[in-house]
Design a protein around this motif. Structure first.
Motif, PDB file in Angstrom:
ATOM      1  N   PRO A  33      54.961   2.081  12.043  1.00  0.00           N
ATOM      2  CA  PRO A  33      54.537   2.761  10.806  1.00  0.00           C
ATOM      3  C   PRO A  33      53.028   2.618  10.606  1.00  0.00           C
ATOM      4  O   PRO A  33      52.427   1.647  11.069  1.00  0.00           O
ATOM      5  CB  PRO A  33      55.302   2.006   9.711  1.00  0.00           C
ATOM      6  N   VAL A  34      52.393   3.595   9.936  1.00  0.00           N
ATOM      7  CA  VAL A  34      50.947   3.494   9.701  1.00  0.00           C
ATOM      8  C   VAL A  34      50.683   2.349   8.721  1.00  0.00           C
ATOM      9  O   VAL A  34      51.543   2.005   7.909  1.00  0.00           O
ATOM     10  CB  VAL A  34      50.342   4.807   9.144  1.00  0.00           C
ATOM     11  N   PRO A  35      49.501   1.709   8.797  1.00  0.00           N
ATOM     12  CA  PRO A  35      49.191   0.593   7.899  1.00  0.00           C
ATOM     13  C   PRO A  35      49.321   0.998   6.425  1.00  0.00           C
ATOM     14  O   PRO A  35      49.082   2.160   6.083  1.00  0.00           O
ATOM     15  CB  PRO A  35      47.735   0.264   8.235  1.00  0.00           C
ATOM     16  N   VAL A  57      46.421   2.762   4.800  1.00  0.00           N
ATOM     17  CA  VAL A  57      46.305   4.195   5.100  1.00  0.00           C
ATOM     18  C   VAL A  57      47.214   4.977   4.168  1.00  0.00           C
ATOM     19  O   VAL A  57      46.826   5.991   3.574  1.00  0.00           O
ATOM     20  CB  VAL A  57      46.679   4.469   6.569  1.00  0.00           C
ATOM     21  N   GLU A  58      48.431   4.480   4.034  1.00  0.00           N
ATOM     22  CA  GLU A  58      49.402   5.167   3.190  1.00  0.00           C
ATOM     23  C   GLU A  58      48.898   5.267   1.746  1.00  0.00           C
ATOM     24  O   GLU A  58      49.087   6.285   1.093  1.00  0.00           O
ATOM     25  CB  GLU A  58      50.709   4.370   3.238  1.00  0.00           C
ATOM     26  N   ASP A  59      48.249   4.188   1.273  1.00  0.00           N
ATOM     27  CA  ASP A  59      47.804   4.149  -0.118  1.00  0.00           C
ATOM     28  C   ASP A  59      46.518   4.935  -0.375  1.00  0.00           C
ATOM     29  O   ASP A  59      46.183   5.221  -1.519  1.00  0.00           O
ATOM     30  CB  ASP A  59      47.558   2.687  -0.554  1.00  0.00           C
ATOM     31  N   PRO A  93      42.621  12.854   2.672  1.00  0.00           N
ATOM     32  CA  PRO A  93      42.836  14.300   2.671  1.00  0.00           C
ATOM     33  C   PRO A  93      43.003  14.826   4.098  1.00  0.00           C
ATOM     34  O   PRO A  93      42.029  15.166   4.753  1.00  0.00           O
ATOM     35  CB  PRO A  93      41.573  14.848   2.025  1.00  0.00           C
ATOM     36  N   GLY A  94      44.235  14.875   4.576  1.00  0.00           N
ATOM     37  CA  GLY A  94      44.466  15.342   5.944  1.00  0.00           C
ATOM     38  C   GLY A  94      45.829  15.986   6.052  1.00  0.00           C
ATOM     39  O   GLY A  94      46.832  15.348   5.751  1.00  0.00           O
ATOM     40  N   ILE A  95      45.868  17.267   6.493  1.00  0.00           N
ATOM     41  CA  ILE A  95      47.172  17.916   6.659  1.00  0.00           C
ATOM     42  C   ILE A  95      47.887  17.348   7.878  1.00  0.00           C
ATOM     43  O   ILE A  95      49.070  17.550   8.053  1.00  0.00           O
ATOM     44  CB  ILE A  95      47.037  19.450   6.856  1.00  0.00           C
ATOM     45  N   TYR A  96      47.154  16.665   8.734  1.00  0.00           N
ATOM     46  CA  TYR A  96      47.747  16.165   9.966  1.00  0.00           C
ATOM     47  C   TYR A  96      47.640  14.648  10.013  1.00  0.00           C
ATOM     48  O   TYR A  96      46.537  14.102  10.114  1.00  0.00           O
ATOM     49  CB  TYR A  96      47.013  16.789  11.160  1.00  0.00           C
ATOM     50  N   SER A  97      48.794  13.971   9.871  1.00  0.00           N
ATOM     51  CA  SER A  97      48.862  12.587  10.303  1.00  0.00           C
ATOM     52  C   SER A  97      47.935  11.603   9.590  1.00  0.00           C
ATOM     53  O   SER A  97      47.488  10.637  10.191  1.00  0.00           O
ATOM     54  CB  SER A  97      48.573  12.580  11.821  1.00  0.00           C
ATOM     55  N   ASN A  98      47.626  11.863   8.330  1.00  0.00           N
ATOM     56  CA  ASN A  98      46.704  10.990   7.578  1.00  0.00           C
ATOM     57  C   ASN A  98      45.321  10.900   8.235  1.00  0.00           C
ATOM     58  O   ASN A  98      44.604   9.917   8.058  1.00  0.00           O
ATOM     59  CB  ASN A  98      47.285   9.582   7.404  1.00  0.00           C
ATOM     60  N   LEU A  99      44.976  11.932   8.981  1.00  0.00           N
ATOM     61  CA  LEU A  99      43.665  11.995   9.615  1.00  0.00           C
ATOM     62  C   LEU A  99      42.884  13.137   8.983  1.00  0.00           C
ATOM     63  O   LEU A  99      43.471  14.143   8.561  1.00  0.00           O
ATOM     64  CB  LEU A  99      43.822  12.253  11.120  1.00  0.00           C
TER      65      LEU A  99
HETATM   66  C1  NAG Z   1      50.915   9.724   6.131  1.00  0.00           C
HETATM   67  O1  NAG Z   1      51.673   8.553   6.338  1.00  0.00           O
HETATM   68  C2  NAG Z   1      52.857   8.476   5.563  1.00  0.00           C
HETATM   69  C3  NAG Z   1      53.470   7.124   5.818  1.00  0.00           C
HETATM   70  O2  NAG Z   1      53.774   6.935   7.176  1.00  0.00           O
HETATM   71  C4  NAG Z   1      53.789   9.615   5.955  1.00  0.00           C
HETATM   72  O3  NAG Z   1      54.970   9.572   5.166  1.00  0.00           O
HETATM   73  C5  NAG Z   1      53.072  10.940   5.741  1.00  0.00           C
HETATM   74  O4  NAG Z   1      53.889  12.010   6.199  1.00  0.00           O
HETATM   75  C6  NAG Z   1      51.748  10.946   6.497  1.00  0.00           C
HETATM   76  N1  NAG Z   1      51.025  12.172   6.180  1.00  0.00           N
HETATM   77  C7  NAG Z   1      50.867  13.194   7.044  1.00  0.00           C
HETATM   78  C8  NAG Z   1      50.124  14.375   6.563  1.00  0.00           C
HETATM   79  O5  NAG Z   1      51.322  13.180   8.169  1.00  0.00           O
END
Ligand code: NAG
Ligand code: HEM
Ligand code: NAG
Length: 550
Positions: A462-464, A467-469, A473-479
């Motif tokens: 899982p992402v840290p 990062v989650e908190d 601003p990223g449509i892809y993967s919290n990036l």
């Molecule tokens: C960001 O991370 C959270 C926790 O893992 C996840 O639920 C969410 O889908 C992620 N955001 C994006 C845009 O992928």
């Protein structure tokens, strides 16, 4: 003559006022810590925007943190930002307060509009919203699934071409050139419904080099952005064209040629498609793109929707501009990302071997062309793509210009040079903000101490929590790599599919390693690209390619 004198003196007055404002009036931003100005004319601009600015920008990140004040051209102040809350405000929450970062006034066309016409990258407000509304469905995941066989068809041609190159033994190949041709062909077939390049050995379309030259050339003449906003004052297009032909600067002429070659070719493609659509010649349409490409779907939607009010239709010039926009936004970004993955796999043979194993197992189960859903479910391939796009965002710096007085909120307080502590920054209309996409993706406070290392495995957990908190601003993967908000990359799923199909096809069949003769450096530019010599702006990347052992 009195009129000319009046015009000349008002220009002179405006210029003096501008200089006074820049050099003698203090700005509220002056209180924010930042690097000293290197030049009274160019400030920090040439330090931040040059082929090899990585070290300078890294120092900026390390020494000043998520918010810094920098100097622009002629004493203007700007902000360098990678605070996630501030970025969220610029791209999402308060996005209407910012233009894409160019010195534009509402009525003056920005550089990209001049170069590309009124496509997604150059329109604003309601025109832009209308274009997005029409285009979003053709870039959706569902539509990508439909296009998967077409993508595999292109990737298989690439595989055959590379096989013929290495059939008598391993060889050093300019892999970037092959990725550029492949990305152009994928965008051609999937986006425009047109085949540029059969991808057989040496039958390269000139357009591949033309497109590849665009970003480095724009980067080489970055100062022209200071001028282009005023060009429309020079009169009608034919007259500006006449003036442009007279400019004695080779790089400007080169850019002109690039834009000419592109727009000539696109016009031809567009007219051919339009004729096919109007004659209802389904056979011809399918020959051009199996009817599933973005432009075919879009043009038939427009045609079938005759009841739609006139203003809901995309006029010809917008469709044409859209094609140029896809070409420039979609080819270099993806080809350089693919090259980056192959470079990293060459430096990390164990990762490459593990990926090959995952791909071959999936191929044994589902066949050579792993179907869309199964391809996207492969965990290691996905981790490698995410990790590469995290650490090496192809567009590492992005910018915006405040079009109104506004406030930039911060997730962490900043101590100013006078000792005061601020939690938000008042932004004056006209302030230029540089958003460091890469810095947000490699922020140790968010991603942990190993944030600057390439570790695909991190995505298998899982992402840290940080990062989650952070509400990045990223449509892809919290990036931040593809941004977020109204101007986020419309092609991010298209590009994911490209990367995964090409990597699955290549890595299962070939082995890539570093060439002992040709070093690889990555030049900073609008889109980061590889060269064999730091001083050069000729994009190329040589790898040693071999058939992978069975
Ligand atoms: C960001 O991370 C959270 C926790 O893992 C996840 O639920 C969410 O889908 C992620 N955001 C994006 C845009 O992928
Ligand atoms: C790895 C590949 C890619 C990356 C990293 C990337 C990144 C980005 C970023 C950062 C933006 C925002 C620019 C800004 O607003 O200043 C953007 C916009 C855009 N991208 Fe991509 N992109 C990629 C691939 C593609 C592909 C394959 C296509 C087309 C098929 C595409 C089409 C566009 C378009 C049309 C826009 C403008 C969207 C708008 O303003 O509404 N991109 N991209
Ligand atoms: C079709 O017409 C409807 C109703 O006017 C409109 O909302 C929609 O955007 C149109 N779609 C296309 C693709 O023209």
């Amino acid at each position: 003559m009195p009129l000319a004198a009046l015009v000349a003196s008002s220009f002179a007055l405006y210029f003096i006022w501008f200089l006074v404002r820049c050099y003698f009036v203090r700005s509220p931003l002056d209180n924010i810590p930042g690097p000293p100005s290197a030049s009274i004319i160019s400030g920090n601009m040439l330090q931040i925007f040059n082929h090899n600015s990585w070290k300078y920008v890294d120092d900026l990140i390390e020494n000043y943190g998520p918010l810094a004040r920098c100097q622009g051209f002629f004493g203007t102040r700007m902000l360098h930002v990678f605070d996630p809350k501030a970025m969220h405000s610029v791209y999402v929450k308060d996005q209407d307060n910012y233009y894409r970062g160019e010195k534009i006034r509402r009525q003056v066309p920005p550089t990209l509009a001049l170069l590309l016409g009124p496509g997604l990258l150059a329109t604003y407000g309601s025109t832009h919203k209308k274009q997005r509304k029409m285009l979003n469905p053709v870039f959706s995941g569902a539509h990508m699934r439909d296009m998967t066989p077409l993508f595999y068809d292109v990737a298989e041609r690439l595989r055959t071409a590379l096989e013929s190159q290495v059939e008598y033994g391993p060889k050093d190949l300019d892999v970037l050139s092959w990725m550029g041709r492949t990305a152009l062909e994928l965008l051609g077939r999937g986006g425009l419904g047109y085949s540029f390049d059969p991808l057989v050995a040496e039958s390269k379309d000139v357009l591949a080099d033309t497109v590849k030259g665009f970003v480095p050339t724009v980067g080489d003449v970055v100062w022209t952005q200071e001028i282009t906003p005023y060009l429309s004052y020079l009169g009608p297009a034919w007259f500006r064209r006449f003036l442009l032909d007279l400019v004695p600067i080779p790089k400007v002429q080169r850019l002109k040629t690039i834009v000419d070659v592109m727009s000539e070719r696109l016009k031809k493609i567009y007219l051919a498609k339009k004729a096919a659509l109007e004659s209802g010649d389904e056979a011809l349409l399918h020959a051009l793109g199996e009817g599933k490409d973005v432009m075919s779907v879009l043009s038939s939607a427009v045609r079938e929707n005759m009841t739609a009010s006139a203003e809901d239709k995309l006029p010809d010039d917008q469709l044409l501009a859209q094609m140029a926009t896809f070409l420039l936004a979609g080819v270099d970004t993806t080809s350089n990302s693919l090259a980056r993955v192959l470079h990293l796999l060459s430096m990390n043979p164990d990762v490459q071997a593990k990926l090959r194993q995952e791909l071959r197992e999936a191929q044994d189960q589902y066949g050579k062309e792993i179907p869309y859903d199964e391809l996207f479910a492969l965990p290691y391939l996905d981790a490698i793509c995410r990790e590469t796009l995290r650490l090496y965002a192809p567009i590492s710096l992005n910018s915006r210009l405040a079009n109104a007085d506004t406030v930039l909120p911060l997730s962490q307080p900043v101590r100013c040079t006078d000792g005061t502590v601020i939690t938000e920054v008042p932004i004056q209309k006209g302030t230029y903000v540089i958003l460091n996409l890469r810095a947000c993706n490699i922020n140790k406070a968010l991603w942990g101490e190993d944030a600057r290392e390439w570790k695909p495995e991190r995505w298998l957990a899982p992402v840290p929590k940080a990062v989650e908190d952070a509400r990045i601003p990223g449509i892809y993967s919290n990036l931040t790599t593809f941004l977020s908000g109204g101007h986020a990359c419309i092609g991010f799923k298209f590009s994911q599919l490209e990367m995964k199909v090409v990597l699955a096809t290549l890595v299962s069949r070939f082995q890539f390693s570093l060439s002992p003769d040709k070093p690889i450096f990555w030049n900073f530019a609008g889109i980061t690209y590889p060269v064999t010599d730091h001083a050069s702006s000729k994009p190329e990347m040589t790898l040693h390619v071999n058939l992978a052992p069975c």
